[in-house]
Design a protein around this motif. Structure first.
Motif, PDB file in Angstrom:
ATOM      1  N   PHE A  64      -7.168   2.992   4.723  1.00 47.09           N
ATOM      2  CA  PHE A  64      -7.650   1.670   5.142  1.00 47.09           C
ATOM      3  C   PHE A  64      -6.735   0.519   4.720  1.00 47.09           C
TER       4      PHE A  64
ATOM      5  N   ALA B  12       0.828  -1.212   0.000  1.00 49.30           N
ATOM      6  CA  ALA B  12       0.000   0.000   0.000  1.00 49.30           C
ATOM      7  C   ALA B  12       0.860   1.259   0.000  1.00 49.30           C
TER       8      ALA B  12
ATOM      9  N   ASP C 297      -0.783   2.022  -3.262  1.00 43.93           N
ATOM     10  CA  ASP C 297      -2.203   2.317  -2.961  1.00 43.93           C
ATOM     11  C   ASP C 297      -2.334   2.852  -1.533  1.00 43.93           C
ATOM     12  N   PRO C 298      -1.711   4.045  -1.307  1.00 41.58           N
ATOM     13  CA  PRO C 298      -1.635   4.537   0.079  1.00 41.58           C
ATOM     14  C   PRO C 298      -2.937   5.175   0.573  1.00 41.58           C
ATOM     15  N   GLN C 299      -4.013   4.406   0.554  1.00 46.17           N
ATOM     16  CA  GLN C 299      -5.260   4.862   1.160  1.00 46.17           C
ATOM     17  C   GLN C 299      -5.249   4.418   2.634  1.00 46.17           C
TER      18      GLN C 299
END
Lengths: 153, 153
Positions: free
Chosen positions: A38, A30, A34-36
């Motif tokens: 959650f 992540a 995809d550094p969101q």
């Protein structure tokens, strides 16, 4: 024996193994791709609709691809893929989940433009340790023929 | 201001940046997730249909997701994705290629089951430094509404 286009029969289902999603791998993927919140942080994830840390869907797909390559495509005539027809992230993949993947062959045809290879359509059915489907991928792969002359006859 | 469902208009196109694929990153991703010879080794790749080292399609998608998150979703009401409707790996991504990504909004609707959020359909158009389309992704995302009461009125 190397798996070629001719060896793939519609209806075949191949179990390609399983993969356990460790917390540090979920977070590392992540951070890069995809550094969101959650996918990164327990507190933020607990406050999100997922109610806990979940793997990026791109991580899940990539890990399943790893299984497929190591346990099936490695000794095949695989020549890449033109694309994916559908991905459904049916349920979240959480820390410690073990996902097993079954690859089903659903269609195949020799390419008209390049009759030494064919396109094989497959469905990846990915199931967690509670026997819940978490991911479905409808994929296409290109595979070399063992004997193109025979196929054209 | 945080981007919410209401801010996304059909027809909007957002440039979310560009990413250059270095050799070591292509190989590192492939070693972990897609260890096919044409993603790992120059000599094997030169003998493959790609005639040179190419990035895994999963790497390309993941890198584009990274751009989208950092430059658009980070300050939004993003609540994850139910899936992808299509991926087309149109052309190979090679060592040193710089791929820029434009995210187009193509459809949206408030969810009937959960009227505080909506599903937004987007198309990722990914183009290399020669202005060639290399990747198309048709994706869906779930976004929170800023003002659900207003949307239901």
């Amino acid at each position: 024996m190397t798996v070629a286009y001719e060896d793939m029969e519609i209806g075949m289902a191949i179990d390609v193994g399983e993969y356990t999603f460790a917390r540090d791998e979920i977070v590392r993927f992540a951070e890069q791709f995809d550094p969101q919140p959650f996918h990164l942080d327990d507190a933020a994830a607990a406050a999100s609709p997922f109610r806990g840390l979940v793997a990026s869907g791109w991580h899940t797909c990539s890990a399943m691809m790893g299984l497929l390559v190591r346990n099936y495509l490695a000794d095949s005539t695989s020549m890449g893929s033109p694309g994916i027809d559908e991905i459904r992230w049916v349920k979240p993949v959480r820390v410690g989940d073990t996902i097993r993947m079954r690859n089903k062959i659903v269609a195949k045809r020799v390419m008209e433009s390049k009759p030494d290879r064919g396109i094989v359509s497959t469905e990846w059915e990915c199931v967690n340790q509670h026997d819940e489907i978490v991911l479905i991928v409808r994929s296409k792969g290109i595979f070399g023929l063992r004997d193109p002359a025979q196929a054209r006859a």
